[in-house]
Design a protein around this motif. Structure first.
Motif, PDB file in Angstrom:
ATOM      1  N   VAL A 128       0.876  -1.175   0.000  1.00  0.00           N
ATOM      2  CA  VAL A 128       0.000   0.000   0.000  1.00  0.00           C
ATOM      3  C   VAL A 128       0.909   1.221   0.000  1.00  0.00           C
ATOM      4  O   VAL A 128       1.733   1.380   0.912  1.00  0.00           O
ATOM      5  N   GLU A 129       0.779   2.062  -1.021  1.00  0.00           N
ATOM      6  CA  GLU A 129       1.677   3.223  -1.165  1.00  0.00           C
ATOM      7  C   GLU A 129       0.924   4.494  -0.789  1.00  0.00           C
ATOM      8  O   GLU A 129      -0.008   4.900  -1.467  1.00  0.00           O
ATOM      9  N   LEU A 130       1.350   5.115   0.308  1.00  0.00           N
ATOM     10  CA  LEU A 130       0.676   6.328   0.776  1.00  0.00           C
ATOM     11  C   LEU A 130       1.273   7.558   0.103  1.00  0.00           C
ATOM     12  O   LEU A 130       2.492   7.759   0.143  1.00  0.00           O
ATOM     13  N   PRO A 131       0.428   8.395  -0.527  1.00  0.00           N
ATOM     14  CA  PRO A 131       0.950   9.622  -1.134  1.00  0.00           C
ATOM     15  C   PRO A 131       1.393  10.597  -0.046  1.00  0.00           C
ATOM     16  O   PRO A 131       0.904  10.550   1.089  1.00  0.00           O
ATOM     17  N   ALA A 132       2.314  11.471  -0.398  1.00  0.00           N
ATOM     18  CA  ALA A 132       2.840  12.442   0.564  1.00  0.00           C
ATOM     19  C   ALA A 132       1.843  13.586   0.707  1.00  0.00           C
ATOM     20  O   ALA A 132       1.847  14.536  -0.072  1.00  0.00           O
ATOM     21  N   GLY A 264      -8.302   2.714  11.871  1.00  0.00           N
ATOM     22  CA  GLY A 264      -7.274   3.544  12.495  1.00  0.00           C
ATOM     23  C   GLY A 264      -6.143   3.815  11.531  1.00  0.00           C
ATOM     24  O   GLY A 264      -6.118   3.303  10.408  1.00  0.00           O
ATOM     25  N   PRO A 265      -5.190   4.650  11.963  1.00  0.00           N
ATOM     26  CA  PRO A 265      -4.158   5.127  11.045  1.00  0.00           C
ATOM     27  C   PRO A 265      -3.130   4.074  10.671  1.00  0.00           C
ATOM     28  O   PRO A 265      -2.812   3.186  11.459  1.00  0.00           O
ATOM     29  N   ILE A 266      -2.615   4.206   9.454  1.00  0.00           N
ATOM     30  CA  ILE A 266      -1.454   3.447   9.000  1.00  0.00           C
ATOM     31  C   ILE A 266      -0.415   4.442   8.497  1.00  0.00           C
ATOM     32  O   ILE A 266      -0.775   5.519   8.000  1.00  0.00           O
ATOM     33  N   VAL A 267       0.844   4.065   8.644  1.00  0.00           N
ATOM     34  CA  VAL A 267       1.950   4.928   8.207  1.00  0.00           C
ATOM     35  C   VAL A 267       2.997   4.052   7.507  1.00  0.00           C
ATOM     36  O   VAL A 267       3.024   2.832   7.712  1.00  0.00           O
ATOM     37  N   THR A 287       4.060   1.553   2.419  1.00  0.00           N
ATOM     38  CA  THR A 287       5.257   2.330   2.068  1.00  0.00           C
ATOM     39  C   THR A 287       4.837   3.749   1.679  1.00  0.00           C
ATOM     40  O   THR A 287       3.648   4.056   1.574  1.00  0.00           O
ATOM     41  N   ARG A 288       5.838   4.606   1.485  1.00  0.00           N
ATOM     42  CA  ARG A 288       5.607   5.955   0.967  1.00  0.00           C
ATOM     43  C   ARG A 288       5.666   5.906  -0.549  1.00  0.00           C
ATOM     44  O   ARG A 288       6.585   5.322  -1.119  1.00  0.00           O
ATOM     45  N   ARG A 289       4.694   6.482  -1.191  1.00  0.00           N
ATOM     46  CA  ARG A 289       4.706   6.535  -2.653  1.00  0.00           C
ATOM     47  C   ARG A 289       5.932   7.297  -3.140  1.00  0.00           C
ATOM     48  O   ARG A 289       6.329   8.302  -2.539  1.00  0.00           O
ATOM     49  N   THR A 290       6.510   6.828  -4.225  1.00  0.00           N
ATOM     50  CA  THR A 290       7.745   7.460  -4.717  1.00  0.00           C
ATOM     51  C   THR A 290       7.518   8.286  -5.978  1.00  0.00           C
ATOM     52  O   THR A 290       8.475   8.737  -6.604  1.00  0.00           O
TER      53      THR A 290
END
Ligand code: MN
Length: 291
Positions: A128-132, A264-267, A287-290
């Motif tokens: 799961v890629e979280l956008p900044a 709840g939150p995911i990071v 993960t953080r989206r690249t």
């Protein structure tokens, strides 16, 4: 049966740790395409006996040797129920993330469905890629997914089960609203990789009652969500029937039935494990989206 897609969109029959390549059950022009599962579902009655023949006459591979893809990457329509477990409505009402205008009486029964972009679908081996988006909160939601088997419209709830092909474990990852920032649900839940699916689709004949399945979700091993589909406000039959009065349903359409309490939150760095009893299990990284 448990049906998967793997490697270059090969169709798989999964049993335990083994997978059989059953791609040859569908027409050649649809093999190794993202639509392979849709065509298997559409032609299921004809394909099913051939699957048994392939299984009897070919060698399986260990699942660990293949790359599992989302089992249904191209639903024509991806419906989703908002607020479909009462305790989840209650937790949202009391939350800083409650959408403007949310009331305790709101549920899928009076809100109907929203749509997620099909492009948000990802697989059991994808992160799961979280956008900044600084200062915003992303939440996990575990849900039972329903896969439509036959073209239909105007269904009564009693007719729905004859049109359900199977079920899948699903995550509905969500960007929460936040004060002035009140984006539509459709956008908040449509970021790429925000609908992990899998690992496989289980056919409906293996699920005696979709309304008595335990759901669970853990983040980094900590239990966050635990419920049973018996507590759905609108059950599978009502959800699908209502959608079928809005638009024609097609084989391979997908319906996310809503999440119970405990969101709840995911990071980035987290790991999400989700289980829908008898249906499937996901274990995905965050993960953080690249891009
Ligand atoms: Mn949801």
């Amino acid at each position: 049966m448990r049906l998967s897609l793997f490697d270059d969109y090969r169709l798989g029959l999964t049993e335990g740790d083994l997978i059989w390549d059953i791609s040859s059950v569908i027409e050649e022009r649809w093999r190794s395409t993202p639509q392979a599962m849709n065509h298997l579902i559409e032609n299921w009655d004809r394909a099913q006996p051939t699957i048994a023949e392939i299984q009897a006459s070919s060698e399986p591979r260990p699942v660990a040797e293949v790359r599992l893809l989302p089992p249904l990457p191209r639903p024509r329509q991806l419906f989703a129920a908002p607020l479909n477990y009462r305790p989840h409505v209650a937790e949202m009402i009391g939350s800083e993330h409650a959408p403007t205008g949310l009331r305790a009486s709101h549920s899928a029964r009076n809100l109907g469905f929203f749509l997620k972009a099909a492009g948000s679908i990802s697989g059991p081996e994808d992160a799961v890629e979280l956008p900044a988006l600084p200062d915003r909160s992303f939440h996990h939601e575990v849900e039972l997914g329903v896969v439509i088997g036959k073209q239909a419209r105007g269904l009564s709830p009693e007719q729905v089960r004859d049109h359900v092909f199977g079920y899948v474990c699903l995550l509905d990852i969500t960007l929460r609203t936040d004060g002035e920032r009140q984006e539509e649900r459709t956008m908040r839940k449509s970021y790429e990789t925000f609908t992990p699916l899998g690992a496989s689709i289980v056919t409906a004949d293996e699920i005696a009652d979709p309304h008595s399945l335990d759901l669970g979700l853990w983040v980094n091993g900590e239990l966050r969500q635990e419920a049973n589909t018996a507590d759905l406000i609108c059950n599978v039959d009502e959800l699908v029937a209502t959608a079928s009065h809005v638009v024609t349903l097609y084989p391979g359409d997908l319906y996310a039935t809503g999440t119970p309490e405990g969101v709840g939150p995911i990071v980035p760095g987290d790991r999400i494990k989700a289980v829908v009893q008898q249906v499937g299990e996901l274990d995905v990284a965050v993960t953080r989206r690249t891009w």
